[in-house]
Design an enzyme around this catalytic site. Structure first.
Site, short mmCIF file in Angstrom:
data_model
loop_
_atom_site.label_atom_id
_atom_site.label_comp_id
_atom_site.label_asym_id
_atom_site.label_seq_id
_atom_site.Cartn_x
_atom_site.Cartn_y
_atom_site.Cartn_z
N ASP A 1 -140.27 71.14 76.65
CA ASP A 1 -140.80 69.79 76.88
C ASP A 1 -140.68 68.93 75.62
O ASP A 1 -140.36 69.44 74.54
CB ASP A 1 -142.26 69.87 77.37
N ASN A 50 -156.21 73.87 80.36
CA ASN A 50 -156.37 73.58 81.79
C ASN A 50 -155.36 74.35 82.65
O ASN A 50 -155.18 74.05 83.82
CB ASN A 50 -156.25 72.07 82.05
N HIS A 99 -152.05 74.51 82.11
CA HIS A 99 -150.69 73.98 82.20
C HIS A 99 -149.68 74.89 81.49
O HIS A 99 -150.02 75.62 80.56
CB HIS A 99 -150.60 72.53 81.71
N GLU A 114 -148.95 69.89 84.46
CA GLU A 114 -150.40 69.80 84.51
C GLU A 114 -150.93 70.29 85.86
O GLU A 114 -150.15 70.47 86.81
CB GLU A 114 -150.81 68.33 84.28
C1 GLP Z 1 -148.83 71.79 74.62
C2 GLP Z 1 -147.47 72.28 75.08
C3 GLP Z 1 -147.55 73.59 75.80
C4 GLP Z 1 -148.41 74.55 75.00
C5 GLP Z 1 -149.82 74.01 74.91
C6 GLP Z 1 -150.79 74.92 74.18
O1 GLP Z 1 -149.48 70.99 75.53
N1 GLP Z 1 -146.78 71.35 75.93
O2 GLP Z 1 -146.25 74.11 75.99
O3 GLP Z 1 -148.42 75.81 75.62
O4 GLP Z 1 -149.75 72.78 74.22
O5 GLP Z 1 -150.78 74.65 72.81
P1 GLP Z 1 -151.49 75.51 71.72
O6 GLP Z 1 -150.68 76.74 71.54
O7 GLP Z 1 -151.50 74.65 70.50
O8 GLP Z 1 -152.87 75.80 72.23
#
Ligand code: GLP
Length: 241
Positions: free
Chosen positions: A67, A135, A137, A142
């Site tokens: 992404d 959440n 995702h 989402e």
């Molecule tokens: C972002 C990314 C996700 C990732 C998530 C969790 O929103 N788009 O791909 O898994 O954050 O991030 P973190 O590892 O910092 O908790």
């Protein structure tokens, strides 16, 4: 789902890195789907260590990132392009010509998503690395995303914007939308490794593993995939049965 609960972060990072390294060492020209976020940073450092020790080469792999934020230039220090280069790609022998990213700065985002979807349709991902949002995702898919979704622009939820605000100077600087691979494309990967750590992920991890397969928790779709490894620390695993 195969679930591994690490004793500590050293083990957590090593478990993830050894899965990635095994896939690449078994197939030098593997296609790897990379993820951003704070969770895989330690694993990426272990991969850099393996490269420095001469145990792993990335030179023939093809990469796809999950992404990208809409509106951030590649050079912005919170773009996912910047993140991947800073945390891994610039420190190993990756071939930049084989690195695939969504661009968040195209005026025609629809065409940009179509370009990426078409590339994904012609490249099977051997291993997709995933984190998970609090959440539930995956990528930026989402809650209530259609399981048949492909690459597209999505509006970020308030929860995701506030969770990710810690990386920006102020919450107003967090982009409101992103381009993300769809759930259908993530599920087409041959193998998936999902990493989660910390107490704030315990509910999402519980819903992913023990909840019903439901679009309310996008990660629960992984119950339908036949080769998923979930790597957890004790805190994120605290609610699972
Ligand atoms: C972002 C990314 C996700 C990732 C998530 C969790 O929103 N788009 O791909 O898994 O954050 O991030 P973190 O590892 O910092 O908790």
């Amino acid at each position: 789902m195969k679930i591994l609960i690490a004793e500590n972060m050293e083990e957590f990072d090593n478990l993830g890195a050894s899965i990635v390294a095994d896939v690449i060492n078994n197939k030098n020209d593997a296609t790897i789907g990379f993820a951003t976020g704070s969770t895989p940073i330690g694993m990426y450092q272990k991969l850099i260590d393996m490269y420095n020790d001469g145990k792993l080469s990335f030179k023939d792999i093809t990469t796809f990132n999950l992404d990208e934020y809409v509106g951030l230039e590649k050079t912005h220090n919170q773009s996912y392009y910047y993140f991947m280069h800073d945390k891994l790609f610039d420190k190993v022998d990756i071939d930049e010509n084989k690195v695939n990213f969504l661009s968040g700065t195209e005026t025609d985002t629809f065409a940009e998503c179509k370009r990426y979807s078409d590339l994904l349709a012609n490249n099977t991902i051997d291993l997709q690395i995933l984190g998970i949002g609090a959440n539930g995702h995956i990528g930026f898919n989402e809650p209530n995303t259609d399981f048949n979704s492909v690459t597209r622009e999505v509006m970020l939820t308030e929860k995701t914007i506030s969770d990710n605000a810690r990386f920006f100077e102020s919450i107003d600087d967090v982009p409101k939308s992103a381009l993300t691979m769809g759930i259908n494309e993530i599920m087409a990967s041959k193998k998936i490794v999902l990493l989660a750590n910390g107490k704030n992920k315990a509910d999402a991890v519980y819903n992913m593993i023990n909840g019903e397969v439901s679009a309310e928790c996008p990660a629960s779709v992984l119950q339908l995939h036949n080769d998923v490894v979930v790597i957890l620390d004790k805190e994120s695993a605290s609610r699972i049965k």
